[in-house]
Design a protein around this motif. Structure first.
Motif, PDB file in Angstrom:
ATOM      1  N   PHE A 158      43.531  49.733  40.929  1.00  0.00           N
ATOM      2  CA  PHE A 158      43.269  48.863  39.647  1.00  0.00           C
ATOM      3  C   PHE A 158      43.269  47.479  39.783  1.00  0.00           C
ATOM      4  O   PHE A 158      44.153  46.950  40.944  1.00  0.00           O
ATOM      5  N   ARG A 159      42.499  46.477  39.362  1.00  0.00           N
ATOM      6  CA  ARG A 159      42.536  45.178  39.378  1.00  0.00           C
ATOM      7  C   ARG A 159      42.991  44.733  37.869  1.00  0.00           C
ATOM      8  O   ARG A 159      41.846  44.479  37.032  1.00  0.00           O
ATOM      9  N   LEU A 160      43.949  43.933  37.705  1.00  0.00           N
ATOM     10  CA  LEU A 160      44.266  43.656  36.199  1.00  0.00           C
ATOM     11  C   LEU A 160      44.148  42.185  36.217  1.00  0.00           C
ATOM     12  O   LEU A 160      44.805  41.383  37.062  1.00  0.00           O
ATOM     13  N   THR A 161      43.198  41.514  35.551  1.00  0.00           N
ATOM     14  CA  THR A 161      43.383  40.221  35.050  1.00  0.00           C
ATOM     15  C   THR A 161      44.347  39.873  33.960  1.00  0.00           C
ATOM     16  O   THR A 161      44.026  40.752  32.825  1.00  0.00           O
ATOM     17  N   VAL A 162      45.086  39.097  34.152  1.00  0.00           N
ATOM     18  CA  VAL A 162      46.185  38.838  33.179  1.00  0.00           C
ATOM     19  C   VAL A 162      46.176  37.615  32.356  1.00  0.00           C
ATOM     20  O   VAL A 162      46.015  36.806  32.949  1.00  0.00           O
ATOM     21  N   ILE A 211      35.368  42.993  30.587  1.00  0.00           N
ATOM     22  CA  ILE A 211      35.684  41.874  31.234  1.00  0.00           C
ATOM     23  C   ILE A 211      35.180  40.508  30.847  1.00  0.00           C
ATOM     24  O   ILE A 211      34.611  39.739  31.377  1.00  0.00           O
ATOM     25  N   GLU A 212      35.539  40.473  29.254  1.00  0.00           N
ATOM     26  CA  GLU A 212      35.161  39.008  28.587  1.00  0.00           C
ATOM     27  C   GLU A 212      36.331  39.158  27.622  1.00  0.00           C
ATOM     28  O   GLU A 212      37.067  40.226  27.415  1.00  0.00           O
ATOM     29  N   GLU A 218      44.328  32.257  27.982  1.00  0.00           N
ATOM     30  CA  GLU A 218      44.425  31.596  29.446  1.00  0.00           C
ATOM     31  C   GLU A 218      44.618  32.694  30.508  1.00  0.00           C
ATOM     32  O   GLU A 218      45.288  33.583  30.190  1.00  0.00           O
ATOM     33  N   VAL A 219      44.072  32.584  31.312  1.00  0.00           N
ATOM     34  CA  VAL A 219      44.023  33.335  32.531  1.00  0.00           C
ATOM     35  C   VAL A 219      45.268  32.936  33.482  1.00  0.00           C
ATOM     36  O   VAL A 219      45.393  31.926  34.015  1.00  0.00           O
ATOM     37  N   ASP A 225      38.364  47.517  37.181  1.00  0.00           N
ATOM     38  CA  ASP A 225      38.671  46.345  36.519  1.00  0.00           C
ATOM     39  C   ASP A 225      39.284  46.435  35.298  1.00  0.00           C
ATOM     40  O   ASP A 225      38.635  47.104  34.313  1.00  0.00           O
ATOM     41  N   LEU A 226      40.325  45.925  34.809  1.00  0.00           N
ATOM     42  CA  LEU A 226      40.954  45.765  33.352  1.00  0.00           C
ATOM     43  C   LEU A 226      41.229  44.433  33.125  1.00  0.00           C
ATOM     44  O   LEU A 226      41.780  43.576  34.284  1.00  0.00           O
ATOM     45  N   ALA A 227      41.097  44.076  31.826  1.00  0.00           N
ATOM     46  CA  ALA A 227      41.886  42.745  31.422  1.00  0.00           C
ATOM     47  C   ALA A 227      42.932  42.995  30.596  1.00  0.00           C
ATOM     48  O   ALA A 227      42.507  43.620  29.360  1.00  0.00           O
ATOM     49  N   VAL A 228      44.273  42.676  30.628  1.00  0.00           N
ATOM     50  CA  VAL A 228      45.131  42.883  29.590  1.00  0.00           C
ATOM     51  C   VAL A 228      45.627  41.575  29.095  1.00  0.00           C
ATOM     52  O   VAL A 228      45.620  40.311  29.773  1.00  0.00           O
ATOM     53  N   ASP A 229      46.050  41.465  27.793  1.00  0.00           N
ATOM     54  CA  ASP A 229      46.273  40.281  27.159  1.00  0.00           C
ATOM     55  C   ASP A 229      47.785  40.520  26.701  1.00  0.00           C
ATOM     56  O   ASP A 229      48.355  41.325  25.987  1.00  0.00           O
ATOM     57  N   LEU A 230      48.751  39.343  27.319  1.00  0.00           N
ATOM     58  CA  LEU A 230      50.104  39.501  26.910  1.00  0.00           C
ATOM     59  C   LEU A 230      50.272  39.050  25.396  1.00  0.00           C
ATOM     60  O   LEU A 230      51.616  38.859  25.021  1.00  0.00           O
TER      61      LEU A 230
END
Length: 538
Positions: free
Chosen positions: A44-48, A67-68, A74-75, A99-104
């Motif tokens: 996996f690749r997490l975009t945080v 992936i939007e 903010e990345v 690919d995943l995008a997680v939002d904190l």
């Protein structure tokens, strides 16, 4: 952790290098835990991402596969990792990068549910609620009366039992003994305090705790030391059904799950029939604290799912009697084990019966600023006592929460600023009890408040609404109606009596202490849980 970081430049997202604070870092690890368990063998690749203040984390829901993201995100960085979980069905999956995008989300912040109401009706309710909270609460209590009368006439329907004795699992389980915990969220609360205590007991017994939380939150308690070494998974919804089953399969495959312990977890309890169909031998405990008359709450969910729950753990005689006497559960499946000694260890239990009254008589409120705890009602009581007390009086409000702005506004509106001190949860409760002459519990519903035990240990009489099982602990004369105006009238009378009659205050405190002593002779939850976990060891 059920994953390994592949790119050394990403290690900072899961280790302390200043890029994220500890809470954010643990949220990243929690997201990685979920995806690693749901995707055995995958990379996996997490975009945080980091959101603005007031936004909630998005860690496991379907949005993470897009992936939007919103313009205000903010990345922070990226994390490449591989699941170290393996099942018989994951052959070849290591060749695929997901690919995943997680939002904190934003900084920890709580907002009242009333702020989230939409439309014209929502606007009206918000306006009435925050302009006249006590009057609004009068209507809520009459509605509760009606609901309770109607509610008592009906039995809770039951989920059909799972009658298979051998599961249909195709995957062998791991070697690490584990207990799967289901929690509401990782925020301040009595149920959460007990849940963390049981997680610590699991670690001490030699289990790996796997902690799943299922409610939207910024999870300020995710940094608590009890969670060190645990596999923590903060869920965000909606999660696709295939991801839910994949995640649970990953948990059951990667670890030797020896038991499940529920602490107010809607998501996990609803999936118990499936878990029991796969692993019917896994025992399930459901710990229950409070009966919600308006909705039934977690107690009625537990009754509905009783056929897939082995033990219903209750913390008060009131809940025991409700489950056995009203809902007809078998007595041997309902365990009363109390929290009487859960939070009193750091309190001087030789607290004085009478205090030096060279200064003002001090009345305290300790609790979250929520609708359930009704801090606004305590402030109205404080205003009444300021004008009618027979001597100098002071107030301490100790807590924080979603009604914080309302609390601050009411203090000014009611003219209490010169006699009231606000204290945050960062300050020990023991400090406030040491300074107080009386504690007030103004809740509209409770199970059995931990602060009542703490006050008794510190030698402080408690004036409380007569809700839940509070009568098990509080002197009879100090129990008040949960209806707002009768509560204020009775509570003010009792506190004025304490101020002019130390002897009567002592009589009430002695009655309270006797009830606490009798309650302490009931089975202790910590001891029972410790013994139960020992029985789950392989």
């Amino acid at each position: 952790m059920p994953f390994e970081v592949l790119d050394e430049s990403c290690v900072g997202l899961v280790e302390n290098d200043g890029l994220l604070d500890d809470r954010e870092r643990r949220l990243v690890v929690g997201a990685a835990n979920f995806h690693a368990l749901a995707g055995p063998g995958q990379t996996f690749r997490l975009t945080v991402l980091r959101g603005p203040r007031g936004t909630m984390p998005s860690l496991t829901d379907d949005q993470t596969r897009r992936i939007e993201w919103e313009d205000d995100r903010e990345v922070v960085g990226s994390l490449v990792f591989r699941s170290s979980v393996h099942t018989t069905a994951d052959a070849g999956s290591q060749d695929k990068l997901v690919d995943l995008a997680v939002d904190l989300g934003g900084e920890p912040e709580v907002a009242s549910a009333y702020h989230q109401l939409n439309g014209v009706l929502g606007k009206v309710r918000r306006s009435v609620r925050f302009f006249a909270p006590v009057q609004f609460d009068v209507l809520r209590q009459y509605r509760t009366d009606m609901t309770e009368r109607r509610y008592r006439r009906h039995d809770v329907p039951r989920k059909a039992p799972v009658r298979i004795s051998r599961g249909a699992s195709a995957n062998p389980h791991g070697d690490t003994p584990a207990i799967l915990f289901g929690l509401h969220w990782l925020e301040l609360g009595g149920a959460e305090r007990f849940a963390l205590e049981t997680i610590q007991l699991a670690k001490e017994a030699g289990f790996l705790p796997i902690v799943v939380v299922d409610r939207p939150s910024t999870h300020p308690w995710i940094t608590r030391p009890e969670l060190d070494g645990a596999v923590v998974v903060p869920l965000s919804h909606p999660i696709s059904p295939d991801q839910e089953s994949a995640f649970l399969n990953g948990v059951l495959s990667a670890y030797d799950v020896r038991g499940i312990h529920l602490h107010h977890s809607s998501w996990l309890v609803q999936r118990l029939p499936w878990i029991k169909s796969v692993r019917p031998e896994i025992p399930v405990i459901d710990s229950l604290h409070i009966l919600e008359w308006r909705t039934g709450g977690f107690v009625d969910i537990s009754v509905r799912m009783t056929n897939v729950i082995d033990v219903h753990h209750v913390i008060s005689p009131m809940l025991r009697d409700y489950l056995i006497g009203r809902q007809g559960l078998a007595p041997e499946r309902v365990k009363l084990a109390t929290l009487a000694n859960l939070t009193t260890g750091g309190i001087d239990q030789s607290g004085p019966v009478s205090k030096d009254h060279d200064g003002p008589f001090t009345v305290a409120f300790v609790g979250r600023f929520t609708q359930q705890k009704r801090p606004y009602l305590f402030l109205q009581l404080a205003a009444e006592l300021k004008s009618s007390a027979p001597g100098p009086v002071k107030f301490i409000v100790h807590g924080d929460g979603e009604l914080s702005s309302e609390v601050h506004g009411l203090i000014a509106r009611l003219g209490l600023s010169d006699v009231l001190e606000l204290r945050t949860p960062a300050r020990p409760v023991a400090d406030t009890l040491a300074d107080a002459d009386a504690l007030v519990i103004s809740s509209d519903n409770e199970g059995l408040t931990l602060t009542s035990f703490e006050a008794t240990a510190a030698g402080i009489p408690v004036v409380s609404t007569d809700v839940g099982s509070q009568a098990s602990l509080i002197a009879e004369d100090l129990l008040c109606s949960r209806h707002p105006y009768p509560f204020i009238k009775t509570a003010a009378q009792r506190i004025r009596t304490m101020m002019i009659s130390p002897a009567q205050r002592k009589t009430w405190l002695d009655e309270q202490a006797a009830k606490a002593e009798a309650f302490a002779k009931l089975p202790d939850a910590r001891t029972w849980i410790r013994d139960t976990y020992q029985g789950w060891l392989p």
